[in-house]
Motif scaffolding. Structure first.
Motif, PDB file in Angstrom:
ATOM      1  N   LEU A  53      49.464  46.591  47.267  1.00 13.18           N
ATOM      2  CA  LEU A  53      49.397  45.528  46.089  1.00 13.18           C
ATOM      3  C   LEU A  53      48.237  44.701  46.271  1.00 13.18           C
ATOM      4  O   LEU A  53      47.602  43.980  45.389  1.00 13.18           O
ATOM      5  N   GLY A  54      48.233  44.434  47.824  1.00 12.52           N
ATOM      6  CA  GLY A  54      47.328  43.128  47.941  1.00 12.52           C
ATOM      7  C   GLY A  54      45.721  43.731  48.139  1.00 12.52           C
ATOM      8  O   GLY A  54      45.011  42.775  48.733  1.00 12.52           O
ATOM      9  N   GLY A  55      45.513  44.678  48.128  1.00 12.87           N
ATOM     10  CA  GLY A  55      44.287  45.332  48.379  1.00 12.87           C
ATOM     11  C   GLY A  55      43.712  45.354  49.650  1.00 12.87           C
ATOM     12  O   GLY A  55      42.661  45.092  50.229  1.00 12.87           O
ATOM     13  N   VAL A  56      44.763  45.177  50.772  1.00 15.24           N
ATOM     14  CA  VAL A  56      44.549  45.186  52.348  1.00 15.24           C
ATOM     15  C   VAL A  56      44.262  46.650  52.675  1.00 15.24           C
ATOM     16  O   VAL A  56      43.344  46.624  53.598  1.00 15.24           O
ATOM     17  N   ASP A  57      44.798  47.665  52.232  1.00 14.95           N
ATOM     18  CA  ASP A  57      44.660  49.126  52.615  1.00 14.95           C
ATOM     19  C   ASP A  57      44.682  50.065  51.481  1.00 14.95           C
ATOM     20  O   ASP A  57      45.554  49.600  50.572  1.00 14.95           O
ATOM     21  N   ARG A  58      44.041  50.969  51.504  1.00 12.38           N
ATOM     22  CA  ARG A  58      43.838  51.913  50.449  1.00 12.38           C
ATOM     23  C   ARG A  58      45.003  52.917  50.286  1.00 12.38           C
ATOM     24  O   ARG A  58      45.429  53.511  51.494  1.00 12.38           O
ATOM     25  N   PRO A  59      45.502  53.037  49.260  1.00 15.06           N
ATOM     26  CA  PRO A  59      46.353  54.291  48.905  1.00 15.06           C
ATOM     27  C   PRO A  59      45.899  55.633  49.284  1.00 15.06           C
ATOM     28  O   PRO A  59      44.751  55.658  49.060  1.00 15.06           O
ATOM     29  N   THR A  60      46.644  56.581  49.501  1.00 16.01           N
ATOM     30  CA  THR A  60      46.348  58.055  49.663  1.00 16.01           C
ATOM     31  C   THR A  60      46.152  58.519  48.294  1.00 16.01           C
ATOM     32  O   THR A  60      45.305  58.897  47.928  1.00 16.01           O
ATOM     33  N   THR A  61      47.215  58.161  47.335  1.00 12.91           N
ATOM     34  CA  THR A  61      46.823  58.537  45.851  1.00 12.91           C
ATOM     35  C   THR A  61      47.278  57.620  45.028  1.00 12.91           C
ATOM     36  O   THR A  61      48.501  56.847  45.629  1.00 12.91           O
ATOM     37  N   GLY A  62      47.144  57.253  43.938  1.00  9.29           N
ATOM     38  CA  GLY A  62      47.680  56.562  42.795  1.00  9.29           C
ATOM     39  C   GLY A  62      46.745  55.476  42.913  1.00  9.29           C
ATOM     40  O   GLY A  62      45.636  55.430  43.417  1.00  9.29           O
ATOM     41  N   LYS A  63      47.263  54.383  41.782  1.00 16.56           N
ATOM     42  CA  LYS A  63      46.409  53.310  41.507  1.00 16.56           C
ATOM     43  C   LYS A  63      47.209  51.929  41.471  1.00 16.56           C
ATOM     44  O   LYS A  63      48.305  51.950  41.310  1.00 16.56           O
ATOM     45  N   VAL A  64      46.464  50.995  41.603  1.00 19.49           N
ATOM     46  CA  VAL A  64      47.091  49.642  41.447  1.00 19.49           C
ATOM     47  C   VAL A  64      46.130  49.030  40.481  1.00 19.49           C
ATOM     48  O   VAL A  64      44.928  48.644  40.679  1.00 19.49           O
ATOM     49  N   ILE A  66      45.498  45.344  38.376  1.00 18.86           N
ATOM     50  CA  ILE A  66      45.767  43.992  38.471  1.00 18.86           C
ATOM     51  C   ILE A  66      44.945  43.287  37.643  1.00 18.86           C
ATOM     52  O   ILE A  66      43.696  43.341  37.476  1.00 18.86           O
ATOM     53  N   GLU A  67      45.715  42.538  36.487  1.00 12.84           N
ATOM     54  CA  GLU A  67      44.854  41.862  35.233  1.00 12.84           C
ATOM     55  C   GLU A  67      44.093  43.154  34.778  1.00 12.84           C
ATOM     56  O   GLU A  67      42.737  42.879  34.651  1.00 12.84           O
ATOM     57  N   ASN A  68      44.440  44.446  34.508  1.00 13.31           N
ATOM     58  CA  ASN A  68      43.453  45.513  34.172  1.00 13.31           C
ATOM     59  C   ASN A  68      42.389  45.940  35.203  1.00 13.31           C
ATOM     60  O   ASN A  68      41.632  46.774  34.790  1.00 13.31           O
ATOM     61  N   THR A  69      42.153  45.347  36.288  1.00 14.06           N
ATOM     62  CA  THR A  69      41.251  45.761  37.198  1.00 14.06           C
ATOM     63  C   THR A  69      42.032  46.829  38.089  1.00 14.06           C
ATOM     64  O   THR A  69      42.914  46.443  38.692  1.00 14.06           O
ATOM     65  N   ASP A  70      41.291  48.219  38.059  1.00 16.88           N
ATOM     66  CA  ASP A  70      41.690  49.260  38.833  1.00 16.88           C
ATOM     67  C   ASP A  70      41.183  48.935  40.319  1.00 16.88           C
ATOM     68  O   ASP A  70      40.072  49.436  40.643  1.00 16.88           O
ATOM     69  N   ILE A  71      41.854  48.243  41.334  1.00 16.09           N
ATOM     70  CA  ILE A  71      41.451  47.268  42.181  1.00 16.09           C
ATOM     71  C   ILE A  71      40.522  48.430  43.321  1.00 16.09           C
ATOM     72  O   ILE A  71      39.611  48.438  44.095  1.00 16.09           O
ATOM     73  N   TYR A  72      41.128  49.791  43.445  1.00 16.10           N
ATOM     74  CA  TYR A  72      40.614  50.713  44.767  1.00 16.10           C
ATOM     75  C   TYR A  72      39.605  51.466  43.836  1.00 16.10           C
ATOM     76  O   TYR A  72      38.844  52.356  44.560  1.00 16.10           O
ATOM     77  N   LYS A  73      38.962  51.278  42.691  1.00 19.66           N
ATOM     78  CA  LYS A  73      37.743  51.584  42.390  1.00 19.66           C
ATOM     79  C   LYS A  73      36.670  50.569  42.794  1.00 19.66           C
ATOM     80  O   LYS A  73      35.365  51.128  42.356  1.00 19.66           O
TER      81      LYS A  73
END
Ligand SMILES: Nc1ncnc2c1ncn2[C@@H]1O[C@H](COP(=O)(O)OP(=O)(O)O)[C@@H](O)[C@H]1O
Ligand SMILES: [Mg+2]
Length: 227
Positions: A53-64, A66-73
């Motif tokens: 959730l905090g953008g500290v470590d990337r997920p293996t799959t899936g999206k987060v 935050i205020e409509n920003t897809d942070i792992y993009k």
């Protein structure tokens, strides 16, 4: 308004024989201003979830989102900037920089961002956290409760939309623990700041608007206590 959306999030650490599925297809969303407590047994994936959730470590799959920003993009640089501006992180062991003073630790995110510190806002935060007389001290000259207040100050200085805390009172006695939670709740209620807290402490979970129980990397229960 939805501020945070987690969509089919999974995290696998390691590969092959030793791979650990720490998060297994987790989806939920959080409204702006909500106070969510995350509870669950040790090793169930709570910290992993908070890091995603905090953008500290990337997920293996899936999206987060935050205020409509897809942070792992975002690329690493964009993500670092986004994190600094939108997300406040608080850890059990404070994670302060030992060679920097209280004032320097609190203002560090602004300096990294090449932003001027708003003097009035800084003074307000310091006063609320009752750190006025400790600004020139180093972290090792402070009590645990004071160190945690510095880390809250550092998390607040950029007015983040979301405050994430991983067992913020896990290392404190009950008096300090109560003060820290009161502070986080005060910012949550006064500024409508979204607050997500991992805790073992039932007294804290009972104060939340909503309690999410994580077991084996999955949501076992998600209950709105105060709508
Ligand atoms: N960096 C890592 N590398 C490998 N395994 C990890 C790592 N971080 C956590 N794990 C594993 O993932 C699972 C979930 O851990 P964690 O999210 O820290 O749980 P919790 O915070 O609920 O105690 C555990 O089995 C843990 O051992
Ligand atoms: Mg943990």
């Amino acid at each position: 308004m939805e501020i945070l959306k987690i969509d089919h999030l999974s995290k696998i650490y390691g590969k092959g024989e030793t791979a650990v599925k720490a998060l297994d297809d987790v989806s939920f969303s959080v409204k702006k201003g909500e106070f969510v407590a995350i509870i669950g047994p040790s090793g169930s994936g709570k910290s992993t979830l908070l890091h995603m959730l905090g953008g500290v470590d990337r997920p293996t799959t899936g999206k987060v989102l935050i205020e409509n920003t897809d942070i792992y993009k975002l690329n690493e640089t964009q993500l670092a900037i986004f994190r600094r501006r939108q997300i406040g992180l608080i850890y059990q062991f404070y994670n302060l920089i030992p060679v920097l003073t209280v004032e320097e630790n609190i203002t560090l995110p602004m300096l990294l961002d090449e932003h001027k510190v708003d003097k009035k806002q800084f003074d307000d935060i310091v006063k609320t956290l009752n750190l006025q007389s400790r600004l020139g001290h180093l972290p090792n000259q402070l009590s645990g409760g004071q160190q945690q207040r510095v880390s809250i100050g550092r998390a607040l200085i950029s007015n983040p939309a979301i405050m994430l805390a991983d067992e913020p009172t896990g290392n404190l006695d009950s008096k300090n623990s109560g003060e820290i939670i009161d502070l986080l709740k005060m910012f949550n209620k006064t500024f409508n700041q979204t607050l997500i807290v991992i805790t073992h402490d039932e007294r804290i979970a009972l104060q939340a608007d909503r309690v999410i129980v994580i077991e084996d990397g999955r949501i076992a229960k998600d209950e709105v206590v105060r709508p």
